[in-house]
Design an enzyme around this catalytic site. Structure first.
Site, PDB file in Angstrom:
ATOM      1  N   ASP A  33       0.985  -1.305   0.261  1.00 20.99           N
ATOM      2  CA  ASP A  33      -0.133  -0.433   0.217  1.00 20.99           C
ATOM      3  C   ASP A  33       1.077   1.358  -0.268  1.00 20.99           C
ATOM      4  O   ASP A  33       1.976   0.859   0.317  1.00 20.99           O
ATOM      5  CB  ASP A  33      -0.558  -0.011   1.028  1.00 20.99           C
ATOM      6  N   TYR A 154     -13.322   7.657 -13.387  1.00 24.19           N
ATOM      7  CA  TYR A 154     -13.236   6.067 -12.387  1.00 24.19           C
ATOM      8  C   TYR A 154     -13.742   4.550 -13.271  1.00 24.19           C
ATOM      9  O   TYR A 154     -13.510   3.911 -13.608  1.00 24.19           O
ATOM     10  CB  TYR A 154     -14.100   6.089 -11.340  1.00 24.19           C
ATOM     11  N   LYS A 158     -12.406   1.453 -14.788  1.00 18.44           N
ATOM     12  CA  LYS A 158     -12.566  -0.612 -14.220  1.00 18.44           C
ATOM     13  C   LYS A 158     -13.230  -0.909 -15.350  1.00 18.44           C
ATOM     14  O   LYS A 158     -13.344  -2.129 -15.972  1.00 18.44           O
ATOM     15  CB  LYS A 158     -13.985  -0.045 -13.202  1.00 18.44           C
TER      16      LYS A 158
HETATM   17  N1  LIG Z   1     -16.273   0.979  -1.209  1.00 18.49           N
HETATM   18  C1  LIG Z   1     -17.020   0.654  -2.882  1.00 18.49           C
HETATM   19  O1  LIG Z   1     -18.106   0.362  -2.665  1.00 18.49           O
HETATM   20  C2  LIG Z   1     -15.817  -0.158  -4.017  1.00 18.49           C
HETATM   21  C3  LIG Z   1     -17.037  -0.558  -4.671  1.00 18.49           C
HETATM   22  C4  LIG Z   1     -16.621  -0.841  -6.093  1.00 18.49           C
HETATM   23  C5  LIG Z   1     -15.012  -1.673  -6.020  1.00 18.49           C
HETATM   24  N2  LIG Z   1     -14.259  -0.652  -5.197  1.00 18.49           N
HETATM   25  C6  LIG Z   1     -12.960  -1.346  -5.666  1.00 18.49           C
HETATM   26  O2  LIG Z   1     -12.282  -2.488  -4.282  1.00 18.49           O
HETATM   27  C7  LIG Z   1     -10.839  -1.439  -4.628  1.00 18.49           C
HETATM   28  C8  LIG Z   1     -10.770  -1.257  -2.897  1.00 18.49           C
HETATM   29  O3  LIG Z   1     -11.524  -0.468  -2.553  1.00 18.49           O
HETATM   30  P1  LIG Z   1     -12.048   0.484  -1.095  1.00 18.49           P
HETATM   31  O4  LIG Z   1     -13.773   0.473  -0.687  1.00 18.49           O
HETATM   32  O5  LIG Z   1     -11.198  -1.223   0.547  1.00 18.49           O
HETATM   33  O6  LIG Z   1     -11.380   2.097  -0.559  1.00 18.49           O
HETATM   34  P2  LIG Z   1     -10.273   2.382   0.209  1.00 18.49           P
HETATM   35  O7  LIG Z   1      -9.801   4.222  -0.096  1.00 18.49           O
HETATM   36  O8  LIG Z   1     -10.062   1.721   1.967  1.00 18.49           O
HETATM   37  O9  LIG Z   1      -8.493   1.597  -0.294  1.00 18.49           O
HETATM   38  C9  LIG Z   1      -7.866   1.791  -0.800  1.00 18.49           C
HETATM   39  C10 LIG Z   1      -6.748   1.664  -0.472  1.00 18.49           C
HETATM   40  O10 LIG Z   1      -5.818   1.637  -1.817  1.00 18.49           O
HETATM   41  C11 LIG Z   1      -4.832   2.328  -1.347  1.00 18.49           C
HETATM   42  N3  LIG Z   1      -4.324   3.271  -2.341  1.00 18.49           N
HETATM   43  C12 LIG Z   1      -4.526   4.260  -2.899  1.00 18.49           C
HETATM   44  N4  LIG Z   1      -3.730   4.651  -3.835  1.00 18.49           N
HETATM   45  C13 LIG Z   1      -2.699   3.972  -3.765  1.00 18.49           C
HETATM   46  C14 LIG Z   1      -1.236   4.312  -4.719  1.00 18.49           C
HETATM   47  N5  LIG Z   1      -1.117   5.370  -5.193  1.00 18.49           N
HETATM   48  N6  LIG Z   1      -0.401   3.364  -4.446  1.00 18.49           N
HETATM   49  C15 LIG Z   1       0.046   1.638  -3.084  1.00 18.49           C
HETATM   50  N7  LIG Z   1      -2.000   2.396  -2.779  1.00 18.49           N
HETATM   51  C16 LIG Z   1      -2.554   2.587  -3.037  1.00 18.49           C
HETATM   52  C17 LIG Z   1      -5.052   2.780  -0.389  1.00 18.49           C
HETATM   53  O11 LIG Z   1      -3.573   3.589   0.689  1.00 18.49           O
HETATM   54  C18 LIG Z   1      -6.086   2.901   0.587  1.00 18.49           C
HETATM   55  O12 LIG Z   1      -5.491   1.467   2.164  1.00 18.49           O
HETATM   56  C19 LIG Z   1     -10.655  -0.110  -4.750  1.00 18.49           C
HETATM   57  O13 LIG Z   1     -10.106  -0.237  -5.943  1.00 18.49           O
HETATM   58  C20 LIG Z   1     -12.100   0.048  -5.404  1.00 18.49           C
HETATM   59  O14 LIG Z   1     -12.083   1.295  -6.762  1.00 18.49           O
HETATM   60  C21 LIG Z   1     -15.110   0.012  -3.942  1.00 18.49           C
END
Ligand SMILES: NC(=O)c1ccc[n+]([C@@H]2O[C@H](COP(=O)([O-])OP(=O)(O)OC[C@H]3O[C@@H](n4cnc5c(N)ncnc54)[C@H](O)[C@@H]3O)[C@@H](O)[C@H]2O)c1
Length: 264
Positions: A33, A154, A158
């Protein structure tokens, strides 16, 4: 026997939950991360991706069985292109030689319900053509054109990811090497990423119109972690190239019961 998993985005949300689940199951887990985990690198940069790959190989002593890519951003900015698409693709490609040596290699990434939402076809194509600089320029242009256009970034990342998974999964480097490569497509997961989007009744009404979830409504990250864990387990031998929507019924509600037009 213990398996070794590398998980990006391990410091928060879905990645953190998957990290905890696999640890609890007795597996060896290495988090990647930008901060607060085992390997701290910026996956938005080429150097960060390379360093993340090198450190993961070193830390695992060259033995990686599965990669789960969860790091992502949802900001309407070019950086989202770098993290969500190129940060996933290049990181996986960098670890491909190592994971190919496993007896049961598996890879799963987090796409999104947003892969089915409006996007910029131009941006999607440029990502798939592997031109990061051009993709960043297009994303900057969308960002400059205002909120509505910027919001396409975004979904474009995806859509490109889910298409990349389909395209790559059947190639000799993946299917030929016995590596199932899949994506999950979550609906709304209660993580820091969407906290503001579901903070008020008005915000929830707006998001529910975009992502209707008739089955059990919003989910906790652990629900997605279970699916990622299965896709990357030894039990998964034949599911590949898929984006599995874990979305409380959103995909079915929005796309209806006939999504097979293109093969009729
Ligand atoms: N939360 C939702 O509703 C949802 C829905 C669909 C898809 N997603 C996808 O699921 C995945 C996880 O999302 P989440 O909801 O757990 O979000 P989150 O923000 O809780 O976690 C995302 C993580 O990615 C890390 N990150 C961001 N930029 C970074 C970088 N430059 N280098 C290294 N790490 C980096 C952040 O530090 C964080 O720990 C993402 O790809 C998101 O697009 C989330």
């Amino acid at each position: 026997m213990k398996r070794t998993y590398v998980i990006t985005g391990a410091a928060s949300g879905i990645g953190a939950s998957t990290y905890a689940l696999l640890k609890e199951r007795g597996e060896i887990v290495i988090g990647v991360d930008i901060h607060n985990t085992d390997i701290n690198v910026d996956l938005s940069t080429v150097q960060g991706r390379e360093s993340g790959v090198n450190q993961a190989v070193e830390r695992s002593q060259g033995k990686i069985d599965a990669i789960i890519a969860c790091a992502g951003l949802a900001t309407p900015s070019p950086k989202t292109v770098s993290v969500n698409y190129f940060g996933v693709k290049e990181f996986l490609e960098g670890l491909l030689p190592t994971i190919s040596k496993s007896k049961s290699p598996r890879v799963a990434i987090t796409s999104s319900m947003a892969s089915l939402m409006p996007n910029s076809p131009e941006l999607v194509e440029v990502m798939l053509a592997n031109h990061e600089n051009s993709a960043l320029q297009i994303a900057q242009g969308l960002s400059d054109e205002g909120d509505e256009r910027a919001a396409l970034i975004y979904g474009s990342t995806k859509r490109a990811l889910s298409r990349w998974v389909r395209r790559e999964s059947i190639k000799p480097e993946w299917a030929g090497a016995g590596i199932p490569l899949n994506a999950v497509g979550p609906g709304i997961v209660e993580t820091p990423m969407v906290a503001d989007m579901i903070a008020t009744p008005e915000a929830r009404t707006a998001i529910d119109a975009m992502v209707p979830m008739p089955l059990n409504h919003y989910m906790k990250p652990l629900q997605v972690a279970y699916l990622l864990a299965w896709l990357t387990s030894e039990e998964n031998t034949h599911t590949t190239g898929q984006t599995i929507y874990i979305d409380g019924g959103s995909d079915a509600a929005l796309r209806g019961d006939d999504i097979w037009d293109s093969i009729s």
